[in-house]
Scaffold this active site. Structure first.
Site, short mmCIF file in Angstrom:
data_model
loop_
_atom_site.label_atom_id
_atom_site.label_comp_id
_atom_site.label_asym_id
_atom_site.label_seq_id
_atom_site.Cartn_x
_atom_site.Cartn_y
_atom_site.Cartn_z
N HIS A 142 0.79 -1.22 0.00
CA HIS A 142 0.00 0.00 0.00
C HIS A 142 0.83 1.28 0.00
O HIS A 142 0.27 2.37 -0.15
CB HIS A 142 -0.96 0.01 1.19
CG HIS A 142 -2.32 0.56 0.85
ND1 HIS A 142 -3.45 0.28 1.58
CD2 HIS A 142 -2.73 1.38 -0.14
CE1 HIS A 142 -4.49 0.91 1.05
NE2 HIS A 142 -4.08 1.59 0.01
N ASP A 163 -9.65 -0.31 4.23
CA ASP A 163 -8.46 -0.91 4.82
C ASP A 163 -8.75 -1.32 6.25
O ASP A 163 -9.60 -0.72 6.92
CB ASP A 163 -7.33 0.14 4.81
CG ASP A 163 -5.93 -0.44 4.87
OD1 ASP A 163 -5.74 -1.49 5.50
OD2 ASP A 163 -5.01 0.17 4.29
N HIS A 208 -6.23 -1.09 8.31
CA HIS A 208 -5.25 -0.25 9.00
C HIS A 208 -5.39 1.21 8.58
O HIS A 208 -5.74 1.51 7.44
CB HIS A 208 -3.83 -0.73 8.67
CG HIS A 208 -3.61 -2.18 8.93
ND1 HIS A 208 -3.90 -3.16 7.98
CD2 HIS A 208 -3.15 -2.84 10.01
CE1 HIS A 208 -3.61 -4.35 8.49
NE2 HIS A 208 -3.16 -4.18 9.72
N ASP A 221 -2.89 3.41 8.38
CA ASP A 221 -1.75 3.78 7.51
C ASP A 221 -1.37 5.25 7.64
O ASP A 221 -1.01 5.90 6.66
CB ASP A 221 -2.06 3.44 6.04
CG ASP A 221 -2.12 1.95 5.78
OD1 ASP A 221 -1.71 1.18 6.67
OD2 ASP A 221 -2.57 1.55 4.70
N HIS A 237 4.56 1.13 4.08
CA HIS A 237 3.16 0.83 3.74
C HIS A 237 2.22 1.19 4.89
O HIS A 237 1.00 1.18 4.70
CB HIS A 237 2.97 -0.62 3.28
CG HIS A 237 2.97 -1.65 4.38
ND1 HIS A 237 2.39 -2.89 4.22
CD2 HIS A 237 3.50 -1.65 5.63
CE1 HIS A 237 2.55 -3.61 5.33
NE2 HIS A 237 3.22 -2.87 6.19
N ASP A 270 -7.44 -1.98 0.02
CA ASP A 270 -6.48 -2.93 0.57
C ASP A 270 -7.23 -4.23 0.81
O ASP A 270 -8.30 -4.24 1.44
CB ASP A 270 -5.93 -2.37 1.89
CG ASP A 270 -4.80 -3.20 2.48
OD1 ASP A 270 -4.94 -4.44 2.54
OD2 ASP A 270 -3.79 -2.62 2.90
N ASP A 317 -6.88 -6.46 2.86
CA ASP A 317 -7.16 -6.80 4.25
C ASP A 317 -8.31 -5.99 4.83
O ASP A 317 -8.65 -6.14 6.02
CB ASP A 317 -5.90 -6.70 5.12
CG ASP A 317 -5.37 -5.29 5.33
OD1 ASP A 317 -6.14 -4.32 5.28
OD2 ASP A 317 -4.14 -5.15 5.55
N GLU A 319 -2.07 -4.93 -1.63
CA GLU A 319 -1.76 -5.85 -0.53
C GLU A 319 -2.29 -7.26 -0.71
O GLU A 319 -2.42 -8.00 0.26
CB GLU A 319 -2.24 -5.27 0.81
CG GLU A 319 -1.56 -3.98 1.22
CD GLU A 319 -0.14 -4.15 1.75
OE1 GLU A 319 0.33 -5.32 1.85
OE2 GLU A 319 0.50 -3.12 2.06
#
Length: 305
Positions: free
Chosen positions: A98, A125, A127, A129, A142, A229, A231, A274
């Site tokens: 990412h 996402d 996360h 980030d 990332h 992303d 995830d 990702e």
């Protein structure tokens, strides 16, 4: 939305500590991304993979791992995405980790400045980030693209365009599905003022209201960029990621998210990030991502107004 798609591969995992995202573009090709988009009447150009330095797997220096390599990859992404937009095409960046969103969103922001269009970024996402080299526990870049896009990071990453931060107003970014935020990163998010619709918000309000709130303010001339992303999804649905986090959106919640984005008619660029085939099962995650991308481009169960 343009009828011509550019698939841009960026096979690198220099921004991550877990290897494997470099195989993401090929996994998406194997899962039939090009054919899936073509089924919706789109002309799809696979522009092949960008090239860049290998992953040196070295330790962090001054809080940043692989800064030189990350910069080189992001410059390549920036140039490719900006060229696609200037040619009137729709860039789909196939990552890669990412950190590459720094280059893609910087390019989209540059094009929006050139054309006078407002930009909105949906960041899907697990996360946030939003770490910086000062607060990151790992130095993995990332985990820093949001901060860099808002101007907090090395100049080589924060000013890829014409000298401006890509996102001068963090309110242009709406994060959805967040459920993993480092302790100091929480303070960073609050200081930036980014709109975050975390999993508690989704649990309490449902995906429909979440997306209505996240898309509030979108206009007829808005350039909507989605940075997805893998995830973002619950790992039960999408195990093939480097940093899975339990408790993400279900398959149906993710489908509704994509369909409501498609309903706006404003989607103009996309990151697919990702995806890690080394951690997947029979390319399951890539196939789910391709299915969701079809919904982003208008696939629906019924003909809807």
């Amino acid at each position: 939305m343009t009828d011509t798609i550019d698939l841009i591969g960026a096979p690198t995992d220099v921004g991550a500590s877990i290897r494997g995202a470099s195989m993401g573009p090929e996994a998406l090709r194997v899962a039939g991304l090009q054919a899936a988009l073509a089924r919706h009447g789109l002309a799809v150009n696979d522009t092949a993979n960008l090239s860049g330095p290998p992953n040196p797997s070295s330790a962090a220096l001054a809080g940043l791992r692989h800064l030189d390599e990350v910069v080189q990859w992001n410059r390549a992404v920036y140039q490719a995405v900006l060229a696609s937009r200037r040619a009137g095409r729709f860039p789909v960046l196939m990552g890669g980790d990412h950190c590459l969103a720094i280059g893609s969103i910087s390019a989209v922001a540059q094009h929006c400045r050139e054309t006078g269009r407002p930009l909105m970024v949906l960041w899907l996402d697990a996360h946030a980030d939003a770490n910086t080299h000062i607060i990151s526990p790992t130095g993995n870049i990332h985990g820093m693209p949001i901060a860099c896009l808002c101007g907090d990071g090395p100049d080589t990453l924060t000013r890829l365009g014409d000298g401006h931060p890509a996102v001068p107003d963090p309110g242009m970014i709406r994060q959805i599905g967040i459920r993993s935020v480092d302790a100091e990163e929480k303070q960073q998010l609050r200081a930036l003022g980014i709109k975050v619709f975390d999993m508690r918000y989704i649990d309490e309000n449902g995906m429909r209201q979440t997306m209505e709130m996240a898309l509030a303010g979108i206009g007829g001339d808005t350039h909507l960029h989605v940075s997805f992303d893998a995830d973002f999804l619950d790992p039960v649905v999408a195990p093939g990621v480097g940093t899975p986090v339990l408790g993400g959106p279900t398959y149906r919640e993710a489908q509704l998210c994509m369909e409501m984005i498609a309903d706006t008619g404003r989607l103009a660029s996309l990151d697919l990030m990702e995806l890690n085939p080394a951690r997947d099962m029979r390319n399951q995650t890539a196939e789910v991502v391709v299915d969701l991308v079809e919904s982003l481009f208008g696939k629906s169960t019924l003909i809807r107004p």
